[in-house]
Write a protein that holds these residues in place. Sequence first.
Motif, PDB file in Angstrom:
ATOM      1  N   ASN A 107      52.481  43.591  16.644  1.00 19.90           N
ATOM      2  CA  ASN A 107      51.404  44.572  16.311  1.00 19.90           C
ATOM      3  C   ASN A 107      51.919  45.684  15.922  1.00 19.90           C
ATOM      4  OD1 ASN A 107      48.604  43.500  17.015  1.00 19.90           O
ATOM      5  ND2 ASN A 107      49.636  43.119  19.123  1.00 19.90           N
ATOM      6  N   SER A 108      50.969  46.539  15.410  1.00 15.78           N
ATOM      7  CA  SER A 108      51.481  47.934  14.973  1.00 15.78           C
ATOM      8  C   SER A 108      51.780  48.635  16.206  1.00 15.78           C
ATOM      9  CB  SER A 108      50.535  48.410  14.094  1.00 15.78           C
ATOM     10  OG  SER A 108      49.478  48.993  14.600  1.00 15.78           O
ATOM     11  N   TYR A 109      52.193  50.023  15.966  1.00 14.64           N
ATOM     12  CA  TYR A 109      52.632  50.733  17.277  1.00 14.64           C
ATOM     13  C   TYR A 109      52.121  50.421  18.547  1.00 14.64           C
ATOM     14  CZ  TYR A 109      49.319  54.344  17.059  1.00 14.64           C
ATOM     15  OH  TYR A 109      48.206  55.258  17.322  1.00 14.64           O
ATOM     16  N   ASP A 110      52.938  50.915  19.640  1.00 12.20           N
ATOM     17  CA  ASP A 110      52.645  50.816  20.915  1.00 12.20           C
ATOM     18  C   ASP A 110      51.746  51.997  21.251  1.00 12.20           C
ATOM     19  OD1 ASP A 110      52.800  50.094  23.548  1.00 12.20           O
ATOM     20  OD2 ASP A 110      54.391  51.312  23.809  1.00 12.20           O
ATOM     21  N   ASN A 164      57.062  60.563  13.465  1.00 12.47           N
ATOM     22  CA  ASN A 164      57.182  60.016  14.925  1.00 12.47           C
ATOM     23  C   ASN A 164      56.769  58.542  14.983  1.00 12.47           C
ATOM     24  OD1 ASN A 164      57.756  62.831  16.608  1.00 12.47           O
ATOM     25  ND2 ASN A 164      56.165  63.121  14.944  1.00 12.47           N
ATOM     26  N   ASN A 165      57.657  57.732  15.534  1.00 15.09           N
ATOM     27  CA  ASN A 165      56.984  56.397  15.639  1.00 15.09           C
ATOM     28  C   ASN A 165      57.504  55.871  17.056  1.00 15.09           C
ATOM     29  OD1 ASN A 165      59.885  55.521  14.805  1.00 15.09           O
ATOM     30  ND2 ASN A 165      58.941  56.530  12.855  1.00 15.09           N
ATOM     31  N   LYS A 166      57.054  54.976  17.265  1.00 15.75           N
ATOM     32  CA  LYS A 166      56.940  54.372  18.780  1.00 15.75           C
ATOM     33  C   LYS A 166      56.889  52.945  18.864  1.00 15.75           C
ATOM     34  CE  LYS A 166      54.916  56.462  22.546  1.00 15.75           C
ATOM     35  NZ  LYS A 166      53.570  57.113  23.331  1.00 15.75           N
ATOM     36  N   TYR A 196      60.706  56.503  19.544  1.00 16.75           N
ATOM     37  CA  TYR A 196      60.614  56.432  21.125  1.00 16.75           C
ATOM     38  C   TYR A 196      60.649  54.650  21.041  1.00 16.75           C
ATOM     39  CZ  TYR A 196      59.109  56.575  25.712  1.00 16.75           C
ATOM     40  OH  TYR A 196      58.936  56.418  27.387  1.00 16.75           O
ATOM     41  N   GLU A 197      61.393  54.133  22.026  1.00 16.24           N
ATOM     42  CA  GLU A 197      61.397  52.792  22.165  1.00 16.24           C
ATOM     43  C   GLU A 197      61.503  52.187  23.541  1.00 16.24           C
ATOM     44  OE1 GLU A 197      63.139  50.254  19.051  1.00 16.24           O
ATOM     45  OE2 GLU A 197      64.690  49.790  20.420  1.00 16.24           O
TER      46      GLU A 197
END
Lengths: 415, 244, 478
Positions: A107-110, A164-166, A196-197
Motif C-alpha cells: 500500500n501507499s504510506y503508512d 517527509n515520508n513514512k 520514518y520507518e
Amino acid sequence: MENFEINSDQIDKIEKITTKEKDFRVKNLKLFQAAGFPNKNLEDWKFSDFKNIINNNFEELKCKSHSETINKLDLIKDFEHNYIFLVNGNLYSNNFNYEDINKIKINSYDKSLEHQKTDNSLIHLNHALADNGFSLEVEKNYKFKKVLVIYNYFSKNIKNKILNNKSKIKLNENTELHIIEYTINETHNKFINNSYENIYLCKNSKLRNIYLQKNKSEGFFYKFVKNQLSSNSNYLNFIFSSGLKFNKLDIECDLIGENANCNIMSALHLGKDEHQEIKTFINHLQPNCKSYQKVKNVLSSESRGVFQGKIFVKDIAQKTDAYQLSKALLLNDNAEFNSKPELEIYADDVKCSHGSASGSIDEDSLHYLMTRGLTRENSSKLLVKGFLNEIIEIIKSPTIKKFVETKFEEQIYGH
Amino acid sequence: MLEIKNLKASINERSILKGLNLHIKPGELHAIMGPNGSGKSTLANVLSGKKGYEITGEINFEGESLKAVSVEERAQKGIFLAFQYPLEIPGVNTNNFLKTSLNSILKAKGKKELDTLSFLKLVKEKSSELGIDEKILSRQLNVGFSGGEKKKNEILQMKILDPNLSILDETDSGLDIDALKIIAKGVNSSRDDKKSFLVITHYQRLLEYIKPDFVHVLSDGKIVRTGCGELAEELEKTGYKKIN
Amino acid sequence: MRQQELEKAKDYKYGFTTDIESIRAPKGLNEEVIKFISNIKKEPKWMLEWRLKAFNRLKSIKEPNWQKPKYPKIDYQNLYYYSAPKSAKDKPKSLDEVDPKLIETYKKLGIPLKEQEKLAGVAVDAVFDSVSVATTFKDKLTEKGIIFCPISEAIQKHPDLVKKYLGSVIPITDHYFATLNSAVFTDGSFVYIPEGVRCPMELSTYFRINASETGQFERTLIIADKGSYVSYLEGCTAPMRDENQLHAANVELVALDDAEIKYSTVQNWYPGDKDGKGGIYNFVTKRGLCKGKNSKISWTQVETGSAITWKYPSCILKGDNSVGEFYSIAITNNYQKADTGTKMIHLGKNTKSKIISKGISAGHADNTYRGLVDINKNALNARNYTQCDSLLMGNKCGAHTVPYIKNKNSSSTIEHEATTSKINEDQLYYCNQRGLNQEESVGLIVNGFCKEVLQQLPMEFAVEAQKLVGISLEGSVG
C-alpha cells in the motif's frame, strides 16, 4: 537561512485525512515548531548539528511533496528481482512477478498514528507532514523467492525541498525477505529527505536489508528506523549509503522476544564535505538475545564520520550477548571521526563489549605492499578496500555481493 | 576417612548418581574409572560441596556428616579437589592466592599462619620436589597456562595445602607423558598411612604410575564393579561395554 | 562513643566524629562570608578580589545537570562555608603541639602521623574540615627547596607562584562547582618542586569532613618545575551523618618541561547507610596541565566512598611528547552512585594518553564511566588507549559506559575497549574449594579485576586500597 517555519495550512493540503489524523498532525507540527531543527546542544545531535548544517546549505526550504511522471524506470539488470519504485518518496509502481501476489500486501504510506513518545523534532515534523511512503506486509509462512529492490528515486527538478515520508514493513510469522534499498538521486540540487520507518518482525521471521546508493548527490537525509524483533526473529542490516552530503541513520532496535538476533553492519567511505552519522540504540528487553554491530568508516578529504551506538540491557535480559565495534580510517588531516559507544547494563549474567578504534593506514602494511612493487596510491587503495571488504564479505549471495561491490566502488572512485 | 552411603545426586531434575557406596580408609588410594557421562565428575563436585545438586544419602568425612558443610569448610577440613578444568582467574597472582588459601586452612585448623618468607620457602621446596618451575606461581592464576601447566599447578597446590583427602578429577587427561609423571610423582610422594586419595580417570594409563589399592568401575551413577589394580588393565583391553 | 553509634560504626570504619570545638562562619553564601574567610586567613587583597570575581561569576551560572546520578537540590544558603577546629587558631609548629585529640583522630583513621613520620617517610599535610593542621617533614623538604604547605600559607609566603598558577588550569570561569570552590575555598595543599628536583618522599594529604552542615572546599595546587618529579597521595574520610554533605574541591596540577606528577587518591568518604541515607556528594574538579614538552601527569583513583561521586580528573596535553594517564577503580554498593572518568585533551605533537577504568557495581548502585578523548588537529601522531571494564554483582545495579571519542587528526590512533562481566560462579567455587569463604573469594577476584590500577598505587596506599575494595563490597554477595 535563519528561520524555518511551516504554516499549519500545509496540513490542510494533505488529501484524504480524518479529523483524528489531522489533530495528530497539528499536535506534532506544534511540537516541531516549538523545538525547530535539532542542534548540537542536544545529546543525540552532539556531533551532527543539523540546524547549523541546514542553515549553512539552504537559502530557503519548502515543505511540499513533489510528484512527477517518469517515462522509463531505470531498473537493475544484474539480477532478477521484485521491486517497489518510489519517486520522491511516493509509491510510484511495484512489481512482485516472482512471488505469490496473494501473500503480499502493498500500500501507499503508512497512516497509523504513532503515540510513542519522542523528543526528536524531525520525527515530529515527519508525523505532521508525511504524505508519502509505502507499507508492506508479508503473510504468514511465506518466504520470498527473489530479492526485493526498493528504488528510492529522486527526480531532477527537486530543489530546496524537505520531503517527509513514512514506511512500514511487517513480516508475519515464519517469513523471509531480502531487501536492497537503492537510492538514486537525479537532481544536482540540494534537498532534504526525512523518513520514518517501522519494521516489525514476528516470530521466526527473517529480514535482510541492504542500504545502497547509486551515486553521489546533494541530498541531506535523515532516517529514523524503529525495529521490533519478536522471539527467534533475525534482522541483518547492511549500510553502504555514503555519497550524500549529509546522512544520519537513526536505528532503534527493540529485542522484544527471546532469542531474537539483530545485526548491523556498515561500511562507509566518505568524500569531500560529506557528513554521515550512524546512531544505533539496541534495547535488550528479553533474555538470550544477541546483537552484533560493526561499523567501518573511511574518511577522506574534508569529511566527517560519526558513530553513536548504545546498548541497553534490561535487568531481566540475562544471557544477553551484545557486541559493538566501530573502526575508522582517516586518510586526511581535515577529516574527523567522532564516536560514542555506550553501554547501559542492568543484568549481571551478560556478555557485553564494545570497541572503537580510529587512526591512519598502517605504514608498515603500506611499506610491505610497496616492496612488492605497488605504488603508494594503489597500496593505499588496496588496504582501504580490504578494510571495507570485511563487511561486504558477509553478504552471502555472490551476485548481490558483486553488485554491491561494483556500485560501492563506482560511488567512491567515480568510474 | 570417607564413607559414602547410597548417594544420589541430580541436577535440573536429571539424576546422575543413583545410589553410590564407597568407603575409603586412611592411607588408601582408590581409583574410579568409567565411561563418559557415568557420573565421575559429578561425584567429585558433590564431594567438594558444589552447589546446584539435589542430594540424598550420606557422606561422612572423618566421622562427620558433610551435609551442611560449605565448600570452603570442606576445604579447610582437608578435602582437596584437583579440577578437571582449572579456572582462569585474571589479575590474581597465583602465589598470593595460594598463600591466602593455605593460611585460611591453617587458621581453620587452629594452626599458626605462615608469613610470606616461610610460605615462599615451602613453595620452593615443593616445586623443586616435583620438578615444576616455580615461575608459574608468579603469574596470574591459570591465565595463559597450557593444559599441562594448569594440571601441574593443581598438583603443586595439593602438595602445598597438604590435604587429608585428595580427589583428582581426570587430572591425567590431555597430558603428555612427562607431565603425567610429574602428576604421579606428586601423588606418590604424598602417600602415607594417613592420607587418602580418590583418583578419577578415564584411562588406565595413569594407574601405571599410581598404584591404586582399589579400582571401582562407575557406570550410570553406580559402582558396578570393584577390584584391585588388574581390573584397570582388564578394562583397557575389553572397554567399558563389557562390564555391564 | 555511645553504644548505638558503635553499632552503626561497624559498617563504616571511619564513621566517628571528633569532639573538638570549631569556629564557623555564619551559614550562607554571600560576600560577607567570602570576606570572612579571606579575613580569617589573613589574605592579601588580590586574593579576596579573585574570590569575589569568582563569586560574581557564580551568580550568573547554573549547576550542571547532565550527569546520570541525580540528587535533590542543594540549598547553598543553608551551608557553612567555613569551619575550623578552634585549637588550630594558633597553629601548631610541630606535631607535639597538635591537639592530642586530633592526633588520636588520625590514629583512628589509620594515619598515625608520628609513626608515619618515622616508618613510612611520608610527608603528611592533614586537612581537617578544610584547614591544614599539620605538615610533617617540612625541614627535610625545605632543604631541597621543595615547598609543601597549606595553600593559605602559600598565598602569604609565595604570592608570585600562587598568582601565576592558581586558576591557570581550572579558571574561575569554569563550571559551577569549580567556580564555587574558587569563591569559598578554605584551605588545601600547595606543592612546588623546583627545577631538576626529585621529591625524595611521597607527599600526602588526608582530608576529613568533621563538622555537620558543612561544605568542604579545599584547593590543591601542585607545580612541578622543569625536570622535577613528585608523587602525591590524597586520602579522604568523613563521619556518618544523616544529611548529605557537599565536597567540592579543586585540584590543579602543572607540569613544566620534562616534569612528572603522579597523583593518587583513595576516596573513602561516608557513602550513606544501607538504605541510601546520608553520605557525601563528592563533586570534585581535578585537572592537570602538561604544559611543557615531555611532561607527564598520571592520575590514579580508588573511589569506594561517597553517596555520589562525580568527577573527571583530566589532562590537557599541551606540551609536545607529553603523557597523560588515568587509572581508576570505582566501587559502588548499596545505593551509591558514581559518574566518573577522565578527559584527555591532546593538543601537542606525539602526545600519548592511557585510560584504564574498572567499575564495580553491587546492590542497587549505579556506576557510570564517562570519558572524553579529544585529539586536535595539531596533535600529530597522538595516541590513546582506553580500556573500561565493568563488573556487575546482581541485577539490581547498573553499569554504564559513555566514552566520547573525537579524532581530528589522521596521524593519530585511538583505541577503546570495554567489557562487562560478572563474577563467575565457577571462579567462586574454585576459590571456595581452596578454603576461602565467599567474601574472601569475592575480594580476591575483584582485586584481581582491579589489578592493573592497584599496581599503580604507591606501596602504603595499595595495601589500604586492597582492603577497602574488600570492605566496600561486604554483604554484596548473598
